[in-house]
Write a protein that holds these residues in place. Structure first.
Motif, PDB file in Angstrom:
ATOM      1  N   HIS A  73      19.486  61.584 -39.342  1.00 48.05           N
ATOM      2  CA  HIS A  73      19.043  60.669 -38.297  1.00 48.05           C
ATOM      3  C   HIS A  73      20.268  60.098 -37.571  1.00 48.05           C
ATOM      4  O   HIS A  73      21.291  59.818 -38.198  1.00 48.05           O
ATOM      5  CB  HIS A  73      18.236  59.533 -38.949  1.00 48.05           C
ATOM      6  N   ARG A  86      22.844  70.726 -36.352  1.00 48.06           N
ATOM      7  CA  ARG A  86      21.440  70.652 -35.973  1.00 48.06           C
ATOM      8  C   ARG A  86      20.798  72.045 -35.929  1.00 48.06           C
ATOM      9  O   ARG A  86      21.382  72.999 -35.437  1.00 48.06           O
ATOM     10  CB  ARG A  86      21.301  70.023 -34.600  1.00 48.06           C
ATOM     11  N   CYS A 129      15.987  70.166 -34.170  1.00 45.27           N
ATOM     12  CA  CYS A 129      15.238  69.381 -35.136  1.00 45.27           C
ATOM     13  C   CYS A 129      16.074  69.209 -36.391  1.00 45.27           C
ATOM     14  O   CYS A 129      17.077  69.897 -36.598  1.00 45.27           O
ATOM     15  CB  CYS A 129      13.892  70.031 -35.472  1.00 45.27           C
ATOM     16  N   GLY A 132      13.275  64.429 -37.333  1.00 45.52           N
ATOM     17  CA  GLY A 132      13.203  64.230 -35.891  1.00 45.52           C
ATOM     18  C   GLY A 132      13.493  65.505 -35.142  1.00 45.52           C
ATOM     19  O   GLY A 132      13.803  66.544 -35.722  1.00 45.52           O
ATOM     20  N   SER A 148      11.666  63.411 -27.284  1.00 40.86           N
ATOM     21  CA  SER A 148      12.382  63.338 -28.559  1.00 40.86           C
ATOM     22  C   SER A 148      11.689  62.360 -29.495  1.00 40.86           C
ATOM     23  O   SER A 148      10.989  61.437 -29.057  1.00 40.86           O
ATOM     24  CB  SER A 148      13.838  62.900 -28.351  1.00 40.86           C
ATOM     25  N   ASN A 171      12.552  60.404 -33.488  1.00 43.39           N
ATOM     26  CA  ASN A 171      13.432  60.190 -34.638  1.00 43.39           C
ATOM     27  C   ASN A 171      12.779  59.182 -35.578  1.00 43.39           C
ATOM     28  O   ASN A 171      12.379  58.100 -35.146  1.00 43.39           O
ATOM     29  CB  ASN A 171      14.807  59.665 -34.192  1.00 43.39           C
TER      30      ASN A 171
END
Length: 245
Positions: free
Chosen positions: A93, A107, A124, A136, A155, A157
């Motif tokens: 995160h 990522r 993601c 996220g 988006s 998160n």
């Protein structure tokens, strides 16, 4: 490989591949919908009590089309003596304060040039630690044809900490379009709109913002500020480490 000396260490290096669906003996051959290839590294050091497994997607990986390139990494680390571990696909995160001994993980994402004028990108992640879970992602779509542009971006998160118990969720979406006119001089007309939602707790609170071409509407409820997630060393030791460690 096995290294023996002052320290005994086991290492595994490899390349793992998977095609979906797996190849079948038919003519003409059916290309896979997805092909994933990972460079893999695993290590175990018994004396230090550390097990690590890391993987990275190679440039040969794709989804739906060979033009949809996949990237990113995976990691699992366990520190048996400290009673700590981390499992991560695609990183952490954005607000997670990663301990220095946790691995950096790229990522998970894709980049797809669908046509000469349309491109789609996404990413993601999800991760689990002894004190928190998080997930996220983001999706971006961009259309460009000469003087015309249109875009979409969303988006999410989410971070949940259970010692102390707290949660934080952010969601956003934006959409817009523009066109440049050439009539003696160039001028551009554009329109865009966006919305953001931020929820946190306890106590359950939130804030929502909607923007449309310079105008903004904001709605807030609950406490005035988001919870600052943190865990003191004393609480961490008492909750997650063996007695006397």
């Amino acid at each position: 490989t096995l290294a023996a000396g002052d320290v005994v260490r086991f290492d595994l290096l490899g390349l793992a591949t998977a095609g979906i669906p797996p190849p079948v003996p038919v003519r003409p051959p059916v290309p896979p919908v997805a092909f994933v290839q990972m460079a893999l590294r695993a290590a175990f050091a018994p004396a230090q009590g550390v097990l690590s497994v890391e993987a990275q997607l190679t440039s040969a990986s794709y989804l739906l089309s060979r033009d949809c390139h996949l990237s990113g990494g995976f990691a699992f680390f366990a520190w048996f003596r400290a009673g700590d571990f981390v499992l991560s696909l695609g990183g952490y995160h954005p607000d997670f304060r990663k301990p220095a001994h946790y691995p950096a993980v790229a990522r998970l994402g894709f980049n797809w040039r669908v046509t000469a004028t349309l491109g789609i990108k996404g990413e993601c992640y999800c991760a689990l630690t002894p004190a928190a879970v998080m997930a996220g992602g983001r999706l971006q779509v961009l259309y460009e044809d000469g003087d015309s542009r249109a875009w979409f971006d969303t988006s999410t998160n989410f971070l949940l900490s259970w010692k102390p118990y707290a949660y934080d969720l952010r969601m956003s979406v934006s959409v817009g379009a523009s066109h440049t006119f050439h009539t003696g001089c160039s001028w551009t007309v554009s329109v865009d709109a966006s919305a953001e939602v931020h929820l946190w707790g306890p106590e359950f609170s939130g804030r929502a913002v909607v923007r449309v071409k310079g105008f903004q509407i904001e709605v807030a409820f609950g406490t005035g500020s988001a919870v600052q997630m943190g865990l003191s060393w004393a609480d961490f030791k008492a909750s997650f480490l063996p007695a006397g460690a």
